[in-house]
Scaffold this active site. Structure first.
Site, PDB file in Angstrom:
ATOM      1  N   LYS A   1      42.575  37.674  44.898  1.00 38.79           N
ATOM      2  CA  LYS A   1      42.418  38.104  46.426  1.00 38.79           C
ATOM      3  C   LYS A   1      42.574  36.651  47.176  1.00 38.79           C
ATOM      4  CE  LYS A   1      39.978  42.189  46.204  1.00 38.79           C
ATOM      5  NZ  LYS A   1      38.779  42.906  46.311  1.00 38.79           N
TER       6      LYS A   1
ATOM      7  N   ARG B   1      36.686  44.090  38.041  1.00 41.78           N
ATOM      8  CA  ARG B   1      38.038  44.911  38.371  1.00 41.78           C
ATOM      9  C   ARG B   1      39.165  43.709  38.421  1.00 41.78           C
ATOM     10  NH1 ARG B   1      41.248  46.102  42.702  1.00 41.78           N
ATOM     11  NH2 ARG B   1      42.332  48.080  42.635  1.00 41.78           N
TER      12      ARG B   1
HETATM   13  C1  PT1 Z   1      37.375  46.141  45.067  1.00 42.90           C
HETATM   14  C2  PT1 Z   1      38.811  46.686  45.153  1.00 42.90           C
HETATM   15  C3  PT1 Z   1      39.303  47.803  45.036  1.00 42.90           C
HETATM   16  N1  PT1 Z   1      39.922  45.854  45.732  1.00 42.90           N
HETATM   17  C4  PT1 Z   1      36.780  48.251  44.596  1.00 42.90           C
HETATM   18  N2  PT1 Z   1      38.036  48.742  44.638  1.00 42.90           N
HETATM   19  C5  PT1 Z   1      41.175  46.481  46.128  1.00 42.90           C
HETATM   20  N3  PT1 Z   1      35.886  49.161  44.018  1.00 42.90           N
HETATM   21  C6  PT1 Z   1      41.296  47.628  45.800  1.00 42.90           C
HETATM   22  C7  PT1 Z   1      42.649  39.914  49.790  1.00 42.90           C
HETATM   23  O1  PT1 Z   1      41.908  39.262  50.467  1.00 42.90           O
HETATM   24  O2  PT1 Z   1      36.965  44.839  45.182  1.00 42.90           O
HETATM   25  N4  PT1 Z   1      36.461  46.942  44.744  1.00 42.90           N
HETATM   26  N5  PT1 Z   1      40.264  48.576  45.349  1.00 42.90           N
HETATM   27  C8  PT1 Z   1      42.244  45.596  46.652  1.00 42.90           C
HETATM   28  N6  PT1 Z   1      41.853  45.187  47.968  1.00 42.90           N
HETATM   29  C9  PT1 Z   1      41.971  43.892  48.445  1.00 42.90           C
HETATM   30  C10 PT1 Z   1      41.319  43.384  49.427  1.00 42.90           C
HETATM   31  C11 PT1 Z   1      43.107  43.200  47.835  1.00 42.90           C
HETATM   32  C12 PT1 Z   1      41.546  42.130  49.555  1.00 42.90           C
HETATM   33  C13 PT1 Z   1      43.155  41.923  48.203  1.00 42.90           C
HETATM   34  C14 PT1 Z   1      42.517  41.389  49.197  1.00 42.90           C
HETATM   35  O3  PT1 Z   1      43.767  39.120  49.267  1.00 42.90           O
END
Ligand code: PT1
Length: 277
Positions: A222, A256
């Protein structure tokens, strides 16, 4: 008795942290192989993650990265259902990453046993869809929605506010008939949070341990890791392993991640030092 997560017919011990491998089912912009090719690629990737030691797989057809647009119901079903059907016999529980009740129902019928909802079952009919499916649920905190959530995140006390939200969503899930052994909570790193908010949540993750639900942390690759290291998304795997280990130390019981093998190695070292196995 050590705590367990109940998902479908699976019983997962929570004595040591579990690794959830990420399987994205999104169109491959570098190939013109079409839908079948996208699904086949995702299935092969899922099998590889199981070979690397994944304890669960999270299958998603709608990106929730900052700025991402939502995907129509039919398109999301066409993406995830073939992949869930193909991976259903792989030996680990499958999670479906969706906010749509219809996708939840159809995915569980196809073989998923965890519903991972970044909107914490707040959509109309989502609580009922999840409860009647018998699947486990992951309830995640998000401020805003993916398309705009990073525009101006703001909190008084981020840890207290996220915790209060999750307490309310756990209560709603239980009231709908979902047993505590089937509920996972997640502070939602990067979902409407600045670096300072993400760091406060990570530092105080222990405060989420007493909600009567196990804690999932998703930090892999992230942007907060980009802010800390200055590295682009393709070079964040080392930072991802480090932060996964810190989340585990602070109480996360499901991690995850993209890089399952490296995360399992780190956890094996940690478990050995702790005398866990
Ligand atoms: C998570 C999650 C998810 N993240 C759960 N499910 C993502 N339960 C998808 C960035 O800041 O943390 N928990 N499903 C992916 N989402 C992101 C959010 C990907 C922020 C990247 C960022 O780069």
């Amino acid at each position: 008795m050590t705590p367990q997560l109940h998902c479908g017919n699976f019983r997962l011990s929570l004595e040591r942290p579990l690794v959830m491998g990420i399987v994205n089912v999104t169109p491959d912009s570098f190939s013109d192989g079409g839908r079948y090719f996208d699904a086949a690629r995702a299935v092969a990737h899922g099998r590889q993650l199981v070979d690397e030691g994944a304890d669960l797989l999270d299958i998603g057809g709608e990106s929730s990265r900052p700025g991402a647009q939502s995907v129509p119901l039919d398109e999301e079903l066409r993406r995830v259902l073939p992949v869930i059907e193909a991976l259903a016999g792989v030996g680990v529980p499958l999670s479906v990453d969706t906010v749509k009740p219809e996708v939840m129902r159809r995915a569980v019928a196809a073989g998923a046993s965890i519903i991972n909802d970044i909107a914490a079952l707040q959509a109309p009919d989502a609580l009922e869809a999840a409860a009647s499916s018998g699947a486990a649920v992951c309830l995640m905190h998000m401020q805003g929605e993916p398309r705009t959530m990073q525009a101006d995140p703001s909190y008084g006390d981020v840890v207290a506010e996220v915790r209060d939200f999750l307490v309310r969503r756990v209560a709603a899930a239980q009231a709908a008939g979902i047993a505590a052994e089937r509920i996972v909570v997640d502070p939602g790193f990067g979902f409407g949070k600045r670096l300072e908010h993400n760091l406060a949540l990570l530092r105080h993750l222990g405060q989420f341990a007493d909600l009567g639900a196990c804690v999932l942390a998703g930090l892999s690759r992230k942007s907060m890791l980009g802010q800390i290291t200055g590295r682009k998304v393709s070079d964040r795997d080392t930072a991802s392993v480090a932060v996964a280990l810190l989340a585990a130390r602070n109480g996360a019981r499901i991690l995850r991640v993209h890089d399952v093998a490296a995360t399992q190695d780190a956890l094996a070292v940690w478990s050995a030092v702790e005398g866990l196995r």
